[in-house]
Design a protein around this motif. Structure first.
Motif, PDB file in Angstrom:
ATOM      1  N   ASN A 152     -35.946   5.033  20.562  1.00 53.89           N
ATOM      2  CA  ASN A 152     -35.116   5.758  19.590  1.00 53.89           C
ATOM      3  C   ASN A 152     -33.651   5.338  19.688  1.00 53.89           C
ATOM      4  N   THR A 153     -33.408   4.050  19.479  1.00 57.18           N
ATOM      5  CA  THR A 153     -32.061   3.501  19.561  1.00 57.18           C
ATOM      6  C   THR A 153     -31.738   2.738  18.277  1.00 57.18           C
ATOM      7  N   HIS A 154     -30.441   2.449  18.081  1.00 60.05           N
ATOM      8  CA  HIS A 154     -29.980   1.737  16.897  1.00 60.05           C
ATOM      9  C   HIS A 154     -28.998   0.648  17.313  1.00 60.05           C
ATOM     10  N   GLY A 155     -28.996  -0.467  16.553  1.00 60.40           N
ATOM     11  CA  GLY A 155     -27.966  -1.469  16.774  1.00 60.40           C
ATOM     12  C   GLY A 155     -28.514  -2.868  16.881  1.00 60.40           C
ATOM     13  N   ASN A 156     -27.722  -3.725  17.532  1.00 59.57           N
ATOM     14  CA  ASN A 156     -28.149  -5.095  17.752  1.00 59.57           C
ATOM     15  C   ASN A 156     -29.284  -5.099  18.766  1.00 59.57           C
ATOM     16  N   ALA A 157     -29.615  -6.256  19.308  1.00 60.41           N
ATOM     17  CA  ALA A 157     -30.797  -6.376  20.160  1.00 60.41           C
ATOM     18  C   ALA A 157     -30.814  -5.314  21.253  1.00 60.41           C
ATOM     19  N   ALA A 158     -31.979  -4.719  21.470  1.00 62.40           N
ATOM     20  CA  ALA A 158     -32.096  -3.699  22.507  1.00 62.40           C
ATOM     21  C   ALA A 158     -31.955  -4.313  23.897  1.00 62.40           C
ATOM     22  N   PHE A 159     -32.582  -5.454  24.114  1.00 62.87           N
ATOM     23  CA  PHE A 159     -32.577  -6.084  25.434  1.00 62.87           C
ATOM     24  C   PHE A 159     -32.335  -7.571  25.211  1.00 62.87           C
ATOM     25  N   SER A 160     -31.186  -8.061  25.647  1.00 65.50           N
ATOM     26  CA  SER A 160     -30.807  -9.447  25.388  1.00 65.50           C
ATOM     27  C   SER A 160     -30.473 -10.150  26.693  1.00 65.50           C
ATOM     28  N   ILE A 161     -31.161 -11.252  26.958  1.00 60.86           N
ATOM     29  CA  ILE A 161     -30.897 -12.067  28.141  1.00 60.86           C
ATOM     30  C   ILE A 161     -30.529 -13.456  27.651  1.00 60.86           C
ATOM     31  N   LYS A 162     -29.332 -13.898  27.980  1.00 60.11           N
ATOM     32  CA  LYS A 162     -28.866 -15.187  27.492  1.00 60.11           C
ATOM     33  C   LYS A 162     -28.427 -16.062  28.653  1.00 60.11           C
ATOM     34  N   ASN A 163     -28.621 -17.348  28.484  1.00 59.89           N
ATOM     35  CA  ASN A 163     -28.272 -18.303  29.527  1.00 59.89           C
ATOM     36  C   ASN A 163     -27.650 -19.521  28.861  1.00 59.89           C
ATOM     37  N   TYR A 164     -26.395 -19.375  28.444  1.00 58.78           N
ATOM     38  CA  TYR A 164     -25.714 -20.460  27.763  1.00 58.78           C
ATOM     39  C   TYR A 164     -24.926 -21.349  28.710  1.00 58.78           C
ATOM     40  N   GLN A 165     -24.976 -21.048  30.005  1.00 59.73           N
ATOM     41  CA  GLN A 165     -24.209 -21.813  30.976  1.00 59.73           C
ATOM     42  C   GLN A 165     -24.910 -23.140  31.251  1.00 59.73           C
ATOM     43  N   PRO A 166     -24.294 -24.285  30.956  1.00 56.90           N
ATOM     44  CA  PRO A 166     -24.945 -25.567  31.232  1.00 56.90           C
ATOM     45  C   PRO A 166     -25.003 -25.854  32.728  1.00 56.90           C
ATOM     46  N   ASN A 167     -25.929 -26.713  33.100  1.00 55.47           N
ATOM     47  CA  ASN A 167     -26.070 -27.178  34.484  1.00 55.47           C
ATOM     48  C   ASN A 167     -26.373 -26.050  35.463  1.00 55.47           C
ATOM     49  N   THR A 168     -27.033 -25.006  34.986  1.00 58.12           N
ATOM     50  CA  THR A 168     -27.440 -23.924  35.870  1.00 58.12           C
ATOM     51  C   THR A 168     -28.615 -24.388  36.715  1.00 58.12           C
ATOM     52  N   GLN A 169     -28.542 -24.161  38.020  1.00 55.22           N
ATOM     53  CA  GLN A 169     -29.565 -24.673  38.913  1.00 55.22           C
ATOM     54  C   GLN A 169     -30.827 -23.818  38.919  1.00 55.22           C
ATOM     55  N   GLN A 170     -30.681 -22.497  38.872  1.00 57.72           N
ATOM     56  CA  GLN A 170     -31.821 -21.603  38.982  1.00 57.72           C
ATOM     57  C   GLN A 170     -32.079 -20.962  37.629  1.00 57.72           C
ATOM     58  N   LYS A 171     -33.327 -21.018  37.187  1.00 59.64           N
ATOM     59  CA  LYS A 171     -33.583 -20.681  35.796  1.00 59.64           C
ATOM     60  C   LYS A 171     -34.856 -19.868  35.626  1.00 59.64           C
ATOM     61  N   TYR A 172     -35.160 -18.980  36.553  1.00 59.21           N
ATOM     62  CA  TYR A 172     -36.381 -18.193  36.454  1.00 59.21           C
ATOM     63  C   TYR A 172     -36.040 -16.722  36.263  1.00 59.21           C
ATOM     64  N   CYS A 173     -36.800 -16.062  35.411  1.00 58.25           N
ATOM     65  CA  CYS A 173     -36.572 -14.647  35.155  1.00 58.25           C
ATOM     66  C   CYS A 173     -37.918 -13.982  34.902  1.00 58.25           C
ATOM     67  N   GLU A 174     -38.064 -12.740  35.365  1.00 54.08           N
ATOM     68  CA  GLU A 174     -39.320 -12.017  35.224  1.00 54.08           C
ATOM     69  C   GLU A 174     -39.062 -10.651  34.602  1.00 54.08           C
ATOM     70  N   LEU A 175     -39.853 -10.320  33.582  1.00 50.87           N
ATOM     71  CA  LEU A 175     -39.790  -9.017  32.934  1.00 50.87           C
ATOM     72  C   LEU A 175     -41.171  -8.381  33.035  1.00 50.87           C
ATOM     73  N   ILE A 176     -41.246  -7.190  33.633  1.00 53.92           N
ATOM     74  CA  ILE A 176     -42.529  -6.533  33.892  1.00 53.92           C
ATOM     75  C   ILE A 176     -42.460  -5.091  33.397  1.00 53.92           C
ATOM     76  N   ASN A 177     -43.471  -4.684  32.653  1.00 55.52           N
ATOM     77  CA  ASN A 177     -43.561  -3.303  32.161  1.00 55.52           C
ATOM     78  C   ASN A 177     -42.331  -2.928  31.333  1.00 55.52           C
ATOM     79  N   ILE A 178     -42.154  -3.637  30.228  1.00 57.47           N
ATOM     80  CA  ILE A 178     -41.036  -3.385  29.321  1.00 57.47           C
ATOM     81  C   ILE A 178     -41.582  -2.715  28.059  1.00 57.47           C
ATOM     82  N   GLN A 179     -40.991  -1.587  27.674  1.00 54.36           N
ATOM     83  CA  GLN A 179     -41.368  -0.888  26.449  1.00 54.36           C
ATOM     84  C   GLN A 179     -40.127  -0.682  25.588  1.00 54.36           C
ATOM     85  N   ILE A 180     -40.191  -1.151  24.345  1.00 54.56           N
ATOM     86  CA  ILE A 180     -39.103  -0.935  23.389  1.00 54.56           C
ATOM     87  C   ILE A 180     -39.731  -0.371  22.120  1.00 54.56           C
ATOM     88  N   ILE A 181     -39.361   0.864  21.786  1.00 55.13           N
ATOM     89  CA  ILE A 181     -40.019   1.606  20.715  1.00 55.13           C
ATOM     90  C   ILE A 181     -38.962   2.186  19.773  1.00 55.13           C
TER      91      ILE A 181
END
Length: 282
Positions: A152-181
């Motif tokens: 029950n929310t309004h607006g731009n993206a509810a959950f936003s993960i961005k990685n615009y940094q070049p030459n980043t060494q570590q690039k793993y991400c985990e999302l578990i049990n996510i509910q957006i309604i």
């Protein structure tokens, strides 16, 4: 609690989270933990000072997700960081009534971070121009987001993960049990009033591996004539694996209502899509 207490035991609690953060002196070898007792925390309730400033090597741990309530009371943001954030965690809170539909400020904003963990978080009753949870620029292998419910929310993206940094060494991400309604647009804002329920983006130089497990995206709506997206998920520049997902009854006035993928790989296992309305499916 009282801020003249030492804050080292339940018998001597501090009053405010922001004051506890000021008192902490942490580093890589001496991490800090702030334990939040069940109760209401807000600017007009106990003089809590939102937005909180996140600290390196610090965990904010609530007594229970249902009992620890951050009431934003229309503040623009709940927690933020200004520099690279290392080893920061929040667990067991319910956050509500924050954000301003006319100010472009993310609700939870971590601009640069290495190893951020969010677990057992509920968010509701929020209207915000920018993203509810925004984790930008870069993230490390150990970052994860678990048991997050946004409703029950309004607006731009509810959950936003961005990685615009070049030459980043570590690039793993985990999302578990996510509910957006029921994440809906702010219809009066033509420029930035709508966004996908879940966005994960990277750069060509910093493509990432993202594991998404046990996902529910339902009754979300996307309306944007400027950017290409989807009411459920917008993904780019990465290797994405989606397992055990239900994506249902999402509506989009754009080209996609389920998944929009730009420049990447997308694998789906044991997932269902139904009740979707858009000009195209993928």
């Amino acid at each position: 609690g009282h801020n003249q207490n030492n804050g080292l035991s339940p018998q001597e609690p501090l009053k405010n989270i922001y004051y506890a953060l000021l008192k902490l002196h942490t580093d890589e070898n001496n991490p800090g933990r702030i334990c939040m007792a069940d109760g209401l925390y807000g600017n007009y309730i106990n003089n809590e000072s939102f937005p909180l400033l996140a600290r390196d090597y610090t965990s904010l741990i609530g007594e229970s997700e249902e009992g620890v309530i951050w009431d934003g009371q229309d503040t623009t943001s709940m927690i933020t960081s200004y520099n690279t954030l290392n080893d920061f965690a929040i667990e067991n809170i319910t956050a509500l009534r924050a954000g301003n539909p006319n100010i472009e400020t993310p609700w939870f904003s971590f601009l640069l971070f290495n190893s951020v963990k969010l677990k057992n978080i509920s968010i509701s009753e929020t209207s915000i121009l920018n993203r509810l949870i925004y984790n930008g620029q870069r993230y490390a292998d150990s970052s994860y987001f678990k048991n997050i419910r946004i409703e029950n929310t309004h607006g731009n993206a509810a959950f936003s993960i961005k990685n615009y940094q070049p030459n980043t060494q570590q690039k793993y991400c985990e999302l578990i049990n996510i509910q957006i309604i029921r994440h809906l647009p702010i219809f009066e804002n033509e420029w930035n009033g709508s966004g996908s329920a879940l966005q994960v983006h990277g750069s060509d130089e910093a493509q990432k591996k993202v594991e998404i497990k046990n996902l529910l995206l339902s009754e979300n709506q996307y309306e944007d004539n400027i950017w290409i997206g989807a009411s459920a998920m917008a993904l780019s520049n990465g290797d994405y694996t989606l397992t055990n997902a239900t994506i249902a009854h999402n509506l989009s006035d754009g080209p996609s209502c389920a998944v929009h993928l730009a420049n990447g790989q997308f694998k789906i296992y044991n997932s269902i899509f139904y009740g979707l309305r858009s000009r195209s499916f993928f």
